[in-house]
Structure formats: C-alpha cells, structure tokens
Design a protein around this motif. Sequence first.
Motif, PDB file in Angstrom:
ATOM      1  N   GLY A 114       0.815  -1.212   0.000  1.00 21.08           N
ATOM      2  CA  GLY A 114       0.000   0.000   0.000  1.00 21.08           C
ATOM      3  C   GLY A 114       0.846   1.257   0.000  1.00 21.08           C
ATOM      4  O   GLY A 114       0.517   2.242  -0.667  1.00 21.08           O
ATOM      5  N   ARG A 115       1.953   1.236   0.767  1.00 20.48           N
ATOM      6  CA  ARG A 115       2.839   2.403   0.784  1.00 20.48           C
ATOM      7  C   ARG A 115       3.484   2.637  -0.564  1.00 20.48           C
ATOM      8  O   ARG A 115       3.657   3.781  -0.999  1.00 20.48           O
ATOM      9  N   ARG A 116       3.865   1.551  -1.242  1.00 21.41           N
ATOM     10  CA  ARG A 116       4.440   1.713  -2.584  1.00 21.41           C
ATOM     11  C   ARG A 116       3.426   2.327  -3.539  1.00 21.41           C
ATOM     12  O   ARG A 116       3.770   3.187  -4.369  1.00 21.41           O
ATOM     13  N   ARG A 117       2.182   1.869  -3.448  1.00 28.82           N
ATOM     14  CA  ARG A 117       1.147   2.442  -4.315  1.00 28.82           C
ATOM     15  C   ARG A 117       0.937   3.923  -4.025  1.00 28.82           C
ATOM     16  O   ARG A 117       0.753   4.732  -4.948  1.00 28.82           O
ATOM     17  N   ILE A 118       0.974   4.295  -2.757  1.00 26.86           N
ATOM     18  CA  ILE A 118       0.807   5.705  -2.396  1.00 26.86           C
ATOM     19  C   ILE A 118       1.950   6.537  -2.961  1.00 26.86           C
ATOM     20  O   ILE A 118       1.741   7.628  -3.500  1.00 26.86           O
ATOM     21  N   VAL A 119       3.182   6.016  -2.864  1.00 28.57           N
ATOM     22  CA  VAL A 119       4.338   6.737  -3.396  1.00 28.57           C
ATOM     23  C   VAL A 119       4.231   6.898  -4.904  1.00 28.57           C
ATOM     24  O   VAL A 119       4.471   7.974  -5.463  1.00 28.57           O
TER      25      VAL A 119
END
Length: 294
Positions: A11-16
């Motif tokens: 999820g953090r990668r997608r947000i970035v």
Amino acid sequence: MRLFDVPGPRGRRRIVVATVASLLAFAALVATALHQFAANGQLQVAKWQLFVQGPVLRYLFRGLWATVEVSLVSGAIALPLGVLLALARLAGTQLLRVPAMLYVEILRAVPLLLLVYAFLLGLSSTGIQMSLFWMLVWPIVITNAAVFAEIVRAGVRAVPRGQTEAGLALGLGNWRSMRLIVLPQAVRQTAPTLVSQLVRLVKDSTLGYVVSFPELLQSAKVLGEFNHTILQSYLVVASVFIVLNVALASSANRLEGQMRGGRNSPRSVASSAREGPDLRQGPTRTRLRRISSR
C-alpha cells in the motif's frame, strides 16, 4: 479510534507511485500553461512591472484590507451566533430546538450567492438603506453561522457522556455542566475545523463583486480591465489568497498540536468520569470541585 488501517508495504508503494505520478502530471500542466502564456506574450516584463509600482500596491493593499475586514467582522459575528444555534439545537425544549434546526438545515442548503443577491435586490426594493460592506457581511454571517452551529454541535456530541454526568453528580445542573465542562472541550476538539471554516469564510468574501464592494478580487478585476492586464492581476491576487489561506491552515495545524498536547486534555477528564470510584479522588475531583464552586 482509527478510521482506516495503516497501509502495508504494498500500500505504501502504491501511495508513493500515485504521489509521484500526480506531481509529474501537475508539473506538466504548469509547464504547458507557462508555454502558452509565453507564446501569447503574457510573460513579458512590461506586463508585470505594473505590480511593483507604489500606487498599484497601495490600491491592492486597500483591497486586501477590505477582504480581511469583511472576514474578521463576519467571523466575529457568525461564530458566537453558531455557538448559540448549536446550544439551541441541543436544548431539551422543542421551542428552541425546532427553530434552530430549521434555520441550520435551510441556510446550509441555500447558496451564499443567492443570499447576496437577495440582500442587493431585496433591500433596495423595500427602501432599506445598507452600506456595501454590510450588504456583503450579513449574507456571509447568515450562512456561516449555520455551518459553525453544526461544527460545534458535532463537537459537543463527541464529548463523552460521562463528562455531563460528572457535572450533574456535583450539582452543577445541565446548563452549568454544558458551559463549564462540555462546551470548552467541544471547542478545543473542533478548533482546527473552526479555523478551516474561517479559511472558507475568507474565500466567501470574494463575492463582493456582486455588490461592487472593493475587496481584493474586485480590485484586481478593476485594475486588470483598466490596464489590460487581467490575467496578471488575477494571478497576483490568487498568489495572495494562497499565502493567506496557507497561513490560516498552518495556524489550524499548530492549534491542533497545542490542543493535543495541552495539559487539560478532554481524554484525561473523560477517562476519570467513566471510572466511577476514581472520580471522588485525585486531581479530577479537585478540578470539578473548583468548577462547581464558581
């Protein structure tokens, strides 16, 4: 209480990725706009030198002060009125609750622009004389008071019921418990939201063009039409509004941080109120006894 779970690694990668893509798209949009401005001669130095001249700066400063004055006066009237409306909606008698509910629900649904036109056209037809300043202020007050009322009412509803019960147990009564215990906590909890609504109130002042009140946006319009620099005038004024709103938003964030770190945290009083036996001893009891003796 969390409204959503903390995102995991994926999820953090997608947000970035989404953030980077959004920034790149915004940068491309800005670059395209600047290219079009340059192609049409809108970035020539001669068109921007106007805004470093003393008379023009003084003219825009008067418009900025008019905007600030409208916002301050409107907020100073709308916020206390909103608190009174919120208390009326929370009253035990329908004589207060029903009119307040009708006012809030109706005025939140009516567009502010329609109210400004109603004051402009309606008052003139009835022969009532009112200055341009108050012809703009009163519609803003009427609309924002309803919004402030809902914000304060939500804050009161968020305060644990144990706070009121603690006040009643000490003989404060409903009104004194609300005024001395519940309402201060509700205002602290909703302070950032109230400041955010003040930011909206500043933007509402731009409707001064309807009544020809010389606030900042109206001043930019007159200046741009007179000097054939409409685009430049609006961009300069937009920058001023951005700086003003960012300053207010920063104040809201600092205020929220201070409220969370304050020693009179609602959480500590709420936990003491829920724990029945502990209410009779310790600093919470001393604090409530001091309030009840007022």
